[in-house]
Design a protein around this motif. Structure first.
Motif, PDB file in Angstrom:
ATOM      1  N   THR A 131       2.388   4.279   7.587  1.00  0.00           N
ATOM      2  CA  THR A 131       1.457   3.397   8.291  1.00  0.00           C
ATOM      3  C   THR A 131       2.002   1.978   8.350  1.00  0.00           C
ATOM      4  O   THR A 131       2.440   1.438   7.343  1.00  0.00           O
ATOM      5  CB  THR A 131       0.084   3.381   7.573  1.00  0.00           C
ATOM      6  OG1 THR A 131      -0.405   4.708   7.475  1.00  0.00           O
ATOM      7  CG2 THR A 131      -0.915   2.537   8.327  1.00  0.00           C
ATOM      8  N   ASP A 132       1.953   1.399   9.550  1.00  0.00           N
ATOM      9  CA  ASP A 132       2.260  -0.012   9.731  1.00  0.00           C
ATOM     10  C   ASP A 132       0.905  -0.718   9.842  1.00  0.00           C
ATOM     11  O   ASP A 132       0.269  -0.714  10.887  1.00  0.00           O
ATOM     12  CB  ASP A 132       3.083  -0.222  10.995  1.00  0.00           C
ATOM     13  CG  ASP A 132       3.470  -1.674  11.211  1.00  0.00           C
ATOM     14  OD1 ASP A 132       3.026  -2.540  10.426  1.00  0.00           O
ATOM     15  OD2 ASP A 132       4.211  -1.941  12.167  1.00  0.00           O
ATOM     16  N   MET A 144      -4.479  -3.156  16.679  1.00  0.00           N
ATOM     17  CA  MET A 144      -5.132  -2.172  17.544  1.00  0.00           C
ATOM     18  C   MET A 144      -6.629  -2.113  17.280  1.00  0.00           C
ATOM     19  O   MET A 144      -7.433  -1.992  18.198  1.00  0.00           O
ATOM     20  CB  MET A 144      -4.521  -0.789  17.327  1.00  0.00           C
ATOM     21  CG  MET A 144      -3.222  -0.601  18.043  1.00  0.00           C
ATOM     22  SD  MET A 144      -2.622   1.060  17.897  1.00  0.00           S
ATOM     23  CE  MET A 144      -1.786   0.954  16.335  1.00  0.00           C
ATOM     24  N   ILE A 145      -7.011  -2.216  16.023  1.00  0.00           N
ATOM     25  CA  ILE A 145      -8.424  -2.149  15.665  1.00  0.00           C
ATOM     26  C   ILE A 145      -9.166  -3.377  16.183  1.00  0.00           C
ATOM     27  O   ILE A 145     -10.322  -3.285  16.597  1.00  0.00           O
ATOM     28  CB  ILE A 145      -8.575  -2.010  14.134  1.00  0.00           C
ATOM     29  CG1 ILE A 145      -8.078  -0.623  13.710  1.00  0.00           C
ATOM     30  CG2 ILE A 145     -10.013  -2.215  13.698  1.00  0.00           C
ATOM     31  CD1 ILE A 145      -7.959  -0.443  12.218  1.00  0.00           C
ATOM     32  N   GLU A 146      -8.494  -4.531  16.196  1.00  0.00           N
ATOM     33  CA  GLU A 146      -9.109  -5.768  16.694  1.00  0.00           C
ATOM     34  C   GLU A 146      -9.536  -5.669  18.151  1.00  0.00           C
ATOM     35  O   GLU A 146     -10.456  -6.361  18.565  1.00  0.00           O
ATOM     36  CB  GLU A 146      -8.135  -6.939  16.538  1.00  0.00           C
ATOM     37  CG  GLU A 146      -8.227  -7.653  15.238  1.00  0.00           C
ATOM     38  CD  GLU A 146      -7.348  -8.902  15.231  1.00  0.00           C
ATOM     39  OE1 GLU A 146      -6.296  -8.918  15.917  1.00  0.00           O
ATOM     40  OE2 GLU A 146      -7.720  -9.867  14.566  1.00  0.00           O
ATOM     41  N   THR A 147      -8.888  -4.821  18.936  1.00  0.00           N
ATOM     42  CA  THR A 147      -9.236  -4.713  20.354  1.00  0.00           C
ATOM     43  C   THR A 147     -10.631  -4.124  20.548  1.00  0.00           C
ATOM     44  O   THR A 147     -11.247  -4.357  21.587  1.00  0.00           O
ATOM     45  CB  THR A 147      -8.233  -3.821  21.111  1.00  0.00           C
ATOM     46  OG1 THR A 147      -8.306  -2.491  20.602  1.00  0.00           O
ATOM     47  CG2 THR A 147      -6.826  -4.362  21.020  1.00  0.00           C
ATOM     48  N   MET A 176       4.534   5.277  13.519  1.00  0.00           N
ATOM     49  CA  MET A 176       5.805   4.691  13.081  1.00  0.00           C
ATOM     50  C   MET A 176       6.985   5.115  13.972  1.00  0.00           C
ATOM     51  O   MET A 176       8.130   4.819  13.667  1.00  0.00           O
ATOM     52  CB  MET A 176       6.088   5.102  11.635  1.00  0.00           C
ATOM     53  CG  MET A 176       5.053   4.602  10.639  1.00  0.00           C
ATOM     54  SD  MET A 176       5.022   2.821  10.476  1.00  0.00           S
ATOM     55  CE  MET A 176       6.497   2.547   9.525  1.00  0.00           C
ATOM     56  N   ARG A 177       6.712   5.801  15.055  1.00  0.00           N
ATOM     57  CA  ARG A 177       7.782   6.221  15.960  1.00  0.00           C
ATOM     58  C   ARG A 177       8.343   5.017  16.710  1.00  0.00           C
ATOM     59  O   ARG A 177       7.600   4.130  17.107  1.00  0.00           O
ATOM     60  CB  ARG A 177       7.267   7.224  16.983  1.00  0.00           C
ATOM     61  CG  ARG A 177       7.149   8.606  16.433  1.00  0.00           C
ATOM     62  CD  ARG A 177       7.101   9.594  17.578  1.00  0.00           C
ATOM     63  NE  ARG A 177       7.216  10.938  17.069  1.00  0.00           N
ATOM     64  CZ  ARG A 177       8.353  11.620  17.006  1.00  0.00           C
ATOM     65  NH1 ARG A 177       9.468  11.096  17.434  1.00  0.00           N
ATOM     66  NH2 ARG A 177       8.382  12.835  16.529  1.00  0.00           N
ATOM     67  N   PHE A 208       0.837  -1.193   0.000  1.00  0.00           N
ATOM     68  CA  PHE A 208       0.000   0.000   0.000  1.00  0.00           C
ATOM     69  C   PHE A 208       0.874   1.245   0.000  1.00  0.00           C
ATOM     70  O   PHE A 208       1.982   1.248   0.538  1.00  0.00           O
ATOM     71  CB  PHE A 208      -0.918   0.015   1.228  1.00  0.00           C
ATOM     72  CG  PHE A 208      -1.990  -1.033   1.206  1.00  0.00           C
ATOM     73  CD1 PHE A 208      -2.777  -1.226   0.080  1.00  0.00           C
ATOM     74  CD2 PHE A 208      -2.236  -1.819   2.316  1.00  0.00           C
ATOM     75  CE1 PHE A 208      -3.776  -2.178   0.058  1.00  0.00           C
ATOM     76  CE2 PHE A 208      -3.228  -2.777   2.308  1.00  0.00           C
ATOM     77  CZ  PHE A 208      -4.008  -2.955   1.177  1.00  0.00           C
ATOM     78  N   ARG A 209       0.347   2.318  -0.574  1.00  0.00           N
ATOM     79  CA  ARG A 209       1.108   3.553  -0.735  1.00  0.00           C
ATOM     80  C   ARG A 209       1.612   4.086   0.614  1.00  0.00           C
ATOM     81  O   ARG A 209       2.777   4.459   0.744  1.00  0.00           O
ATOM     82  CB  ARG A 209       0.258   4.622  -1.422  1.00  0.00           C
ATOM     83  CG  ARG A 209       0.964   5.960  -1.576  1.00  0.00           C
ATOM     84  CD  ARG A 209       0.068   7.045  -2.147  1.00  0.00           C
ATOM     85  NE  ARG A 209      -1.149   7.226  -1.397  1.00  0.00           N
ATOM     86  CZ  ARG A 209      -1.269   7.975  -0.299  1.00  0.00           C
ATOM     87  NH1 ARG A 209      -0.223   8.591   0.190  1.00  0.00           N
ATOM     88  NH2 ARG A 209      -2.428   8.092   0.306  1.00  0.00           N
TER      89      ARG A 209
END
Length: 192
Positions: A19-20, A27-30, A107-108, A11-12
């Motif tokens: 973005t990872d 994180m969204i699964e939580t 991404m930090r 992905f771009r």
């Protein structure tokens, strides 16, 4: 560059290093909202974001520029400003009925005691429930700016004028930074 029938283009936003997607998916699964902390050159941004079908929706937001409107005279991208921005975001989240979140640092790199974790500590101190390890948070003295105070006290007047010119232009002596920090924290408690 790889090519062939089995090659799949990333992905771009992944190619650009923004973005990872694997970490984002976890994180969204939580099912919990995300506490998104972003550090720019001059500011700190803390937001509570929920995933929606149309895209991410921002529920609560705090920006270090808003600290200046509350009377903050220090820098808007240092550790103290990161803590206060996270604290402001946490207070606003509780007022909006949000009690828990998951930290999203983007991404930090996860470096112990960094500004990202100062913002996390601010949100946790405000009362927001965010899972974390205590070892990764910065020291209280560093958050309050006591290291800056000690350094400023070791300088003579000419050197202090040279190194802390922006603080002095805004009317804040670096020696008074911890007291100023406490004053702004009380003001956030009163206003939110």
């Amino acid at each position: 560059m790889a090519h062939g029938p089995r090659y799949k283009m990333a992905f771009r936003r992944r190619r650009e290093g923004k973005t990872d997607y694997r970490a984002r998916y976890k994180m969204i699964e939580t099912g919990k909202p995300r506490l998104v902390v972003r550090i720019t050159t001059y500011h700190v941004i803390a937001q509570i974001i929920n995933v929606g079908m149309e895209g991410d929706e921002t529920l609560v937001s705090a920006h270090s520029k808003q600290l200046q409107k509350m009377g903050w005279k220090g820098a808007t991208a240092n550790t103290a400003a990161a803590y206060l921005t996270g604290y402001l975001c946490g207070k606003r989240a509780l007022k909006a009925g949000i009690t828990e979140a998951v930290l999203d640092i983007g991404m930090r790199p996860a470096i112990r005691g960094s500004k990202v974790f100062a913002a996390l500590k601010g949100a946790v101190d405000a009362g927001l429930n965010v899972p974390h390890g205590e070892a990764i948070l910065p020291d209280e003295s560093r958050i309050r700016g006591e290291h800056i105070k000690e350094y400023a006290e070791s300088l003579d007047d000419e050197e202090m004028q040279k190194r802390f010119s922006r603080y002095l232009e805004r009317g804040l002596s670096p020696v008074d930074l911890p007291e100023h920090f406490d004053e702004i924290k009380k003001r956030i408690d009163e206003e939110v």
